[in-house]
Write a protein that holds these residues in place. Structure first.
Motif, PDB file in Angstrom:
ATOM      1  N   THR A 271      10.101 -41.978  22.911  1.00  0.00           N
ATOM      2  CA  THR A 271      10.695 -41.931  24.249  1.00  0.00           C
ATOM      3  C   THR A 271      12.196 -41.718  24.230  1.00  0.00           C
ATOM      4  O   THR A 271      12.781 -41.375  25.250  1.00  0.00           O
ATOM      5  N   LYS A 272      12.834 -41.925  23.074  1.00  0.00           N
ATOM      6  CA  LYS A 272      14.287 -41.814  23.028  1.00  0.00           C
ATOM      7  C   LYS A 272      14.735 -41.508  21.601  1.00  0.00           C
ATOM      8  O   LYS A 272      14.261 -42.127  20.653  1.00  0.00           O
ATOM      9  N   ALA A 273      15.681 -40.573  21.479  1.00  0.00           N
ATOM     10  CA  ALA A 273      16.283 -40.304  20.177  1.00  0.00           C
ATOM     11  C   ALA A 273      17.339 -41.367  19.901  1.00  0.00           C
ATOM     12  O   ALA A 273      17.950 -41.903  20.824  1.00  0.00           O
ATOM     13  N   GLN A 274      17.548 -41.672  18.634  1.00  0.00           N
ATOM     14  CA  GLN A 274      18.538 -42.656  18.240  1.00  0.00           C
ATOM     15  C   GLN A 274      19.841 -41.972  17.854  1.00  0.00           C
ATOM     16  O   GLN A 274      19.849 -40.822  17.411  1.00  0.00           O
ATOM     17  N   GLU A 275      20.938 -42.687  18.014  1.00  0.00           N
ATOM     18  CA  GLU A 275      22.240 -42.187  17.569  1.00  0.00           C
ATOM     19  C   GLU A 275      22.195 -41.976  16.060  1.00  0.00           C
ATOM     20  O   GLU A 275      21.486 -42.693  15.348  1.00  0.00           O
ATOM     21  N   ALA A 276      22.988 -41.037  15.574  1.00  0.00           N
ATOM     22  CA  ALA A 276      23.007 -40.736  14.143  1.00  0.00           C
ATOM     23  C   ALA A 276      23.344 -41.973  13.308  1.00  0.00           C
ATOM     24  O   ALA A 276      22.822 -42.160  12.204  1.00  0.00           O
ATOM     25  N   SER A 277      24.217 -42.827  13.824  1.00  0.00           N
ATOM     26  CA  SER A 277      24.645 -44.014  13.086  1.00  0.00           C
ATOM     27  C   SER A 277      23.706 -45.211  13.253  1.00  0.00           C
ATOM     28  O   SER A 277      23.918 -46.260  12.632  1.00  0.00           O
ATOM     29  N   ALA A 278      22.677 -45.069  14.066  1.00  0.00           N
ATOM     30  CA  ALA A 278      21.771 -46.196  14.354  1.00  0.00           C
ATOM     31  C   ALA A 278      20.918 -46.552  13.156  1.00  0.00           C
ATOM     32  O   ALA A 278      20.583 -45.700  12.317  1.00  0.00           O
ATOM     33  N   THR A 279      20.566 -47.819  13.083  1.00  0.00           N
ATOM     34  CA  THR A 279      19.691 -48.330  12.037  1.00  0.00           C
ATOM     35  C   THR A 279      18.249 -47.965  12.424  1.00  0.00           C
ATOM     36  O   THR A 279      17.894 -48.021  13.610  1.00  0.00           O
ATOM     37  N   PRO A 280      17.418 -47.592  11.448  1.00  0.00           N
ATOM     38  CA  PRO A 280      16.016 -47.323  11.781  1.00  0.00           C
ATOM     39  C   PRO A 280      15.364 -48.540  12.425  1.00  0.00           C
ATOM     40  O   PRO A 280      15.743 -49.674  12.170  1.00  0.00           O
ATOM     41  N   ILE A 281      14.389 -48.260  13.302  1.00  0.00           N
ATOM     42  CA  ILE A 281      13.639 -49.355  13.908  1.00  0.00           C
ATOM     43  C   ILE A 281      12.493 -49.734  12.986  1.00  0.00           C
ATOM     44  O   ILE A 281      12.020 -48.908  12.203  1.00  0.00           O
ATOM     45  N   THR A 282      12.081 -50.979  13.052  1.00  0.00           N
ATOM     46  CA  THR A 282      10.969 -51.443  12.214  1.00  0.00           C
ATOM     47  C   THR A 282       9.732 -51.589  13.093  1.00  0.00           C
ATOM     48  O   THR A 282       9.782 -52.255  14.127  1.00  0.00           O
ATOM     49  N   VAL A 283       8.667 -50.943  12.678  1.00  0.00           N
ATOM     50  CA  VAL A 283       7.382 -51.044  13.366  1.00  0.00           C
ATOM     51  C   VAL A 283       6.484 -51.874  12.464  1.00  0.00           C
ATOM     52  O   VAL A 283       6.297 -51.543  11.280  1.00  0.00           O
ATOM     53  N   THR A 284       5.949 -52.947  13.020  1.00  0.00           N
ATOM     54  CA  THR A 284       5.040 -53.811  12.245  1.00  0.00           C
ATOM     55  C   THR A 284       3.630 -53.591  12.759  1.00  0.00           C
ATOM     56  O   THR A 284       3.355 -53.688  13.953  1.00  0.00           O
ATOM     57  N   VAL A 285       2.743 -53.294  11.824  1.00  0.00           N
ATOM     58  CA  VAL A 285       1.326 -53.112  12.139  1.00  0.00           C
ATOM     59  C   VAL A 285       0.586 -54.280  11.503  1.00  0.00           C
ATOM     60  O   VAL A 285       0.655 -54.469  10.296  1.00  0.00           O
ATOM     61  N   ALA A 286      -0.085 -55.052  12.357  1.00  0.00           N
ATOM     62  CA  ALA A 286      -0.783 -56.252  11.847  1.00  0.00           C
ATOM     63  C   ALA A 286      -2.258 -55.969  11.659  1.00  0.00           C
ATOM     64  O   ALA A 286      -2.848 -55.133  12.258  1.00  0.00           O
TER      65      ALA A 286
END
Length: 181
Positions: free
Chosen positions: A166-181
Motif C-alpha cells: 500500500t505504500k513505498a518506503q523512504e530509501a533510508s527506512a528500515t525494512p519492516i518485519t513480517v511475522t508468520v505464525a
C-alpha cells in the motif's frame, strides 16, 4: 511458512496515465467536449511490450459531427483497445484527452500517437504517471533479494502468505518485519 521476514517496499506498481491536449489551429477557438472533430487523421495507442496490441481509430469512421466525447466512447469501446480507459479532463481551462492504463506494471506501458489529428496536440502529450512494477527487497543485508511484480498484491513470495502493498518506503527506512505464525 512460519518465520520472520524483513521486507522493504522500494516502489509500488502503478498504471500509466497520459494526456493529449485538444487544441485548435485557430488560437481564438476553444475546443470543448461538444466541438466537432475533424474527419481526417488517426488516433493510435500501442502497448509498448507487444506491438500487436495496437488500437487505431480513423476519425473518418466516426459519425458526422463527432465530438471529443464520441472519440472517448470509440476508444473505450474499441475491440482493439490495448488496455486503456479514456476520459476528458479540463486543466487551466484547456480540455485534454486522459488515458489511464487499466492494469499496473511496466509491461502495460503504452504509446500514444495523435500526430495526424489536427485538434490533438501531439507536442502537448504528457505522461502524468509512468507504468511501473512493484519492487520489494527481501532481507535486511547489503544484498537483499529483489522481488518485482506487475501488481501490488504479492502471492507466493512467502509460502501461504499474500502481501498487499500500500505504500513505498523512504530509501533510508528500515525494512519492516513480517511475522508468520
Amino acid at each position: 511458512a512460519v518465520g520472520q521476514y524483513n521486507l522493504k517496499v522500494k516502489q509500488l506498481a502503478q498504471s500509466q496515465q497520459s494526456t493529449v491536449a485538444l487544441a485548435s489551429t485557430d488560437p481564438d477557438e476553444v475546443i470543448t467536449e461538444t466541438t466537432a472533430l475533424p474527419t481526417t487523421g488517426t488516433f493510435t495507442v500501442k502497448l509498448d511490450s507487444d506491438a500487436t496490441k495496437t488500437m487505431s481509430i480513423n476519425l473518418s469512421t466516426l459519425a458526422a459531427g463527432a465530438t471529443a466525447k464520441d472519440l472517448v466512447t470509440a476508444i473505450n469501446n474499441s475491440s482493439d483497445n490495448p488496455g486503456v480507459r479514456a476520459s476528458l479532463v479540463r486543466t487551466d481551462g484547456k480540455l485534454s484527452l486522459l488515458l489511464n492504463g487499466k492494469e499496473t506494471g511496466s509491461a502495460n506501458a503504452f504509446t500514444v500517437d495523435a500526430s495526424t489529428v489536427s485538434v490533438l496536440d501531439n507536442s502537448a502529450k504528457s505522461e502524468l504517471t509512468t507504468a511501473q512494477d512493484a519492487i520489494v527487497e527481501l532481507g535486511s543485508s547489503k544484498t537483499p533479494a529483489t522481488i518485482t511484480s506487475a501488481s501490488n498484491k504479492l502471492t507466493g513470495v512467502i509460502s501461504g502468505v499474500t502481501l498487499q502493498l500500500t505504500k513505498a518506503q523512504e530509501a533510508s527506512a528500515t525494512p519492516i518485519t513480517v511475522t508468520v505464525a
